[in-house]
Scaffold this motif. Structure first.
Motif, short mmCIF file in Angstrom:
data_model
loop_
_atom_site.label_atom_id
_atom_site.label_comp_id
_atom_site.label_asym_id
_atom_site.label_seq_id
_atom_site.Cartn_x
_atom_site.Cartn_y
_atom_site.Cartn_z
N LYS A 195 1.15 -1.21 -0.29
CA LYS A 195 0.43 0.26 -0.17
C LYS A 195 0.91 0.89 0.31
O LYS A 195 0.84 2.30 -0.77
CB LYS A 195 -0.79 0.52 1.24
CG LYS A 195 -2.15 1.57 1.33
CD LYS A 195 -2.56 1.01 1.88
CE LYS A 195 -4.03 2.42 2.78
NZ LYS A 195 -3.35 3.64 3.32
N LEU A 196 1.71 1.91 0.66
CA LEU A 196 3.24 2.56 0.82
C LEU A 196 3.39 2.92 -0.53
O LEU A 196 4.11 3.96 -0.62
CB LEU A 196 3.80 2.20 1.82
CG LEU A 196 4.73 3.28 2.08
CD1 LEU A 196 4.24 4.83 2.62
CD2 LEU A 196 5.73 3.12 3.26
N LEU A 197 4.01 1.46 -1.05
CA LEU A 197 4.92 1.51 -2.08
C LEU A 197 3.76 1.94 -3.05
O LEU A 197 4.52 3.17 -3.97
CB LEU A 197 5.41 0.03 -2.15
CG LEU A 197 6.17 -0.20 -3.82
CD1 LEU A 197 7.26 0.28 -3.94
CD2 LEU A 197 6.45 -1.79 -3.97
N VAL A 198 2.68 1.42 -3.57
CA VAL A 198 1.91 2.69 -5.08
C VAL A 198 1.62 3.99 -3.95
O VAL A 198 1.71 4.18 -5.25
CB VAL A 198 0.38 1.69 -4.82
CG1 VAL A 198 -0.50 1.98 -5.84
CG2 VAL A 198 0.49 0.19 -5.23
N GLU A 199 1.39 4.12 -3.22
CA GLU A 199 1.59 5.16 -2.73
C GLU A 199 2.75 6.29 -3.22
O GLU A 199 2.40 7.71 -3.48
CB GLU A 199 1.12 6.07 -1.28
CG GLU A 199 -0.65 5.07 -0.21
CD GLU A 199 -0.94 5.10 0.85
OE1 GLU A 199 -0.33 5.35 1.28
OE2 GLU A 199 -2.31 5.05 1.10
N ASP A 200 3.45 5.73 -2.28
CA ASP A 200 4.50 6.62 -2.83
C ASP A 200 5.12 6.71 -4.35
O ASP A 200 5.67 7.97 -5.17
CB ASP A 200 6.08 6.11 -2.12
CG ASP A 200 5.77 6.16 -0.87
OD1 ASP A 200 5.11 6.76 0.09
OD2 ASP A 200 6.86 5.63 0.16
N LEU A 201 4.95 5.76 -5.03
CA LEU A 201 4.86 5.55 -6.28
C LEU A 201 4.32 6.51 -7.52
O LEU A 201 4.88 7.37 -7.69
CB LEU A 201 4.67 3.70 -6.71
CG LEU A 201 4.54 3.78 -8.59
CD1 LEU A 201 6.54 4.12 -9.23
CD2 LEU A 201 4.02 2.91 -8.87
N ALA A 202 2.94 6.97 -6.84
CA ALA A 202 2.04 8.11 -7.44
C ALA A 202 2.24 9.15 -7.32
O ALA A 202 2.13 10.19 -7.49
CB ALA A 202 0.62 7.36 -7.08
N ALA A 203 2.37 9.36 -5.95
CA ALA A 203 3.30 10.65 -5.27
C ALA A 203 4.65 11.16 -5.59
O ALA A 203 4.29 12.23 -6.49
CB ALA A 203 3.38 10.55 -3.88
N ALA A 204 5.56 9.73 -6.11
CA ALA A 204 6.91 10.56 -7.26
C ALA A 204 6.28 10.82 -8.50
O ALA A 204 7.10 11.67 -9.39
CB ALA A 204 7.31 9.58 -6.91
N THR A 205 5.70 9.86 -9.44
CA THR A 205 4.89 10.29 -10.41
C THR A 205 4.60 11.24 -10.10
O THR A 205 4.63 12.27 -11.96
CB THR A 205 3.88 9.47 -10.93
OG1 THR A 205 5.03 7.49 -10.41
CG2 THR A 205 3.44 9.37 -12.26
N ALA A 206 3.35 11.74 -10.18
CA ALA A 206 2.35 13.31 -9.82
C ALA A 206 3.64 14.72 -9.63
O ALA A 206 3.74 15.12 -10.71
CB ALA A 206 1.93 13.91 -8.92
N ASN A 207 4.71 14.31 -8.84
CA ASN A 207 5.78 15.15 -8.31
C ASN A 207 6.97 14.70 -8.53
O ASN A 207 7.96 14.49 -6.58
CB ASN A 207 5.20 16.47 -7.07
CG ASN A 207 6.00 16.77 -7.02
OD1 ASN A 207 6.72 17.49 -7.59
ND2 ASN A 207 5.58 17.57 -5.39
N PRO A 208 7.53 15.40 -9.41
CA PRO A 208 9.05 14.37 -9.05
C PRO A 208 9.81 15.04 -8.76
O PRO A 208 10.93 14.74 -8.00
CB PRO A 208 8.89 13.91 -10.45
CG PRO A 208 8.13 14.72 -11.42
CD PRO A 208 7.49 14.74 -10.51
N ALA A 209 9.47 16.28 -8.67
CA ALA A 209 11.22 16.95 -7.83
C ALA A 209 11.41 16.89 -6.66
O ALA A 209 11.98 17.17 -5.89
CB ALA A 209 10.36 18.49 -8.33
N ALA A 210 9.42 16.43 -5.99
CA ALA A 210 9.76 16.14 -4.50
C ALA A 210 10.43 15.35 -3.49
O ALA A 210 10.80 15.22 -2.38
CB ALA A 210 8.00 15.71 -4.23
#
Length: 300
Positions: A268-283
């Motif tokens: 669950k955490l991995l997929v959430e992080d992947l979505a977040a990093a995809t949406a805002n890679p600079a962060a």
């Protein structure tokens, strides 16, 4: 998010780190977490392996789109051919594109209509850099944040993770974190003891990256090591064969991997992080330190 869904590149901190096993576990866990087979794709766009793997056979059996022998095969002599001036793999390749472009085209093709595409890296992160087709080159071309498969231990595991992460970070690629593999079940370097200290380090020094799991060594996984050491070739196969049907032994190994991922990996955490990093890679990119005297760092 990419219009073709999420993409993740699984990289190892060395050859035979367990990337294919982790890829299999991720796909199996995604299916159990609500994804359906038609949502997923698996591809190894650059590879040294030209034989069937358990991950590919699993994909075939489950109906997951897969390409286990991608457009770039690091066959024997390929590097010398490239350095002699030819950027074509062989006479049958037909394309004048670079190796990385071929990988990106293959990923784009298989990702259409998918919610998540898993890109299986080759060797350690810089493998292929001699022809500008390292895992970092592929991650950039395919817009794929990176998950690192790490080694057992504490100090060695962390140091190796940092070495690999820095390679990707020097290219401004989001590094999600790691799944550490092949830990001893008990003892001084047992899984539970290492878990405490590895997570303590990451929380203090790399709070953005997460430890998604530490997998203990098991008999079933140990017997799968041959999957990481497969057939090499002297040229790219003309027509990659299908992966083939699962054997009873395959089914046993898959069940073991499912059990380990269900118990030890936070999907669950991995997929959430992947979505977040995809949406805002600079962060998710990390500022590296600069050599004294370099007032303007090339990473700023």
């Amino acid at each position: 998010m990419s219009p073709d869904g999420l993409r993740i590149l699984v990289a190892g901190d060395k050859s035979h780190a367990g990337k294919s096993t982790v890829s299999l576990g991720l796909l199996a866990a995604l299916l159990e977490s609500g994804f359906v087979a038609s949502d997923l794709a698996y591809i190894k766009p650059a590879t040294q392996c030209v034989s069937s793997t358990l991950t590919a056979r699993f994909c075939q059996s489950m109906g997951i789109a897969y390409e286990h022998i991608g457009p770039v095969v690091f066959y024997r002599g390929m590097t010398r051919t490239a350095l002699e001036g030819s950027m074509k793999e062989d006479a049958d390749a037909g394309a004048d594109s670079t190796y990385t472009e071929r990988c990106a085209q293959a990923v784009e093709r298989i990702s259409r209509g998918k919610r998540l595409t898993l890109i299986d890296g080759v060797g350690y992160p810089s493998v292929g850099s001699v022809v500008s087709c390292s895992s970092a080159d592929v991650a950039i071309a395919c817009r794929a944040p990176v998950l690192i498969v790490g080694r057992p231990g504490v100090g060695d595991a962390i140091d190796s993770f940092n070495l690999c992460a820095a390679f990707f970070e020097s290219h401004r690629i989001p590094v999600l974190g790691a799944i550490f593999n092949k830990l001893q079940p008990t003892g001084f370097y047992g899984r539970d003891k290492c878990d405490t200290y590895v997570r303590k380090y990451m929380a203090a020094r790399r709070p953005k990256q997460h430890v998604y799991g530490l997998l203990p060594l098991s008999e079933a996984l140990a017997s799968m090591s041959a999957e990481e050491t497969c057939g090499f070739a002297f040229k790219h196969p003309e027509q990659p064969d299908e992966a083939g049907a699962l054997t009873p032994e395959d089914e046993t190994h898959i069940a073991s991997v499912r059990e380990l991922f269900g118990r030890y990996v936070d999907m669950k955490l991995l997929v959430e992080d992947l979505a977040a990093a995809t949406a805002n890679p600079a962060a998710w990119t990390r500022q590296l330190s600069c050599y004294p005297g370099c007032e303007v760092c090339y990473l700023t």
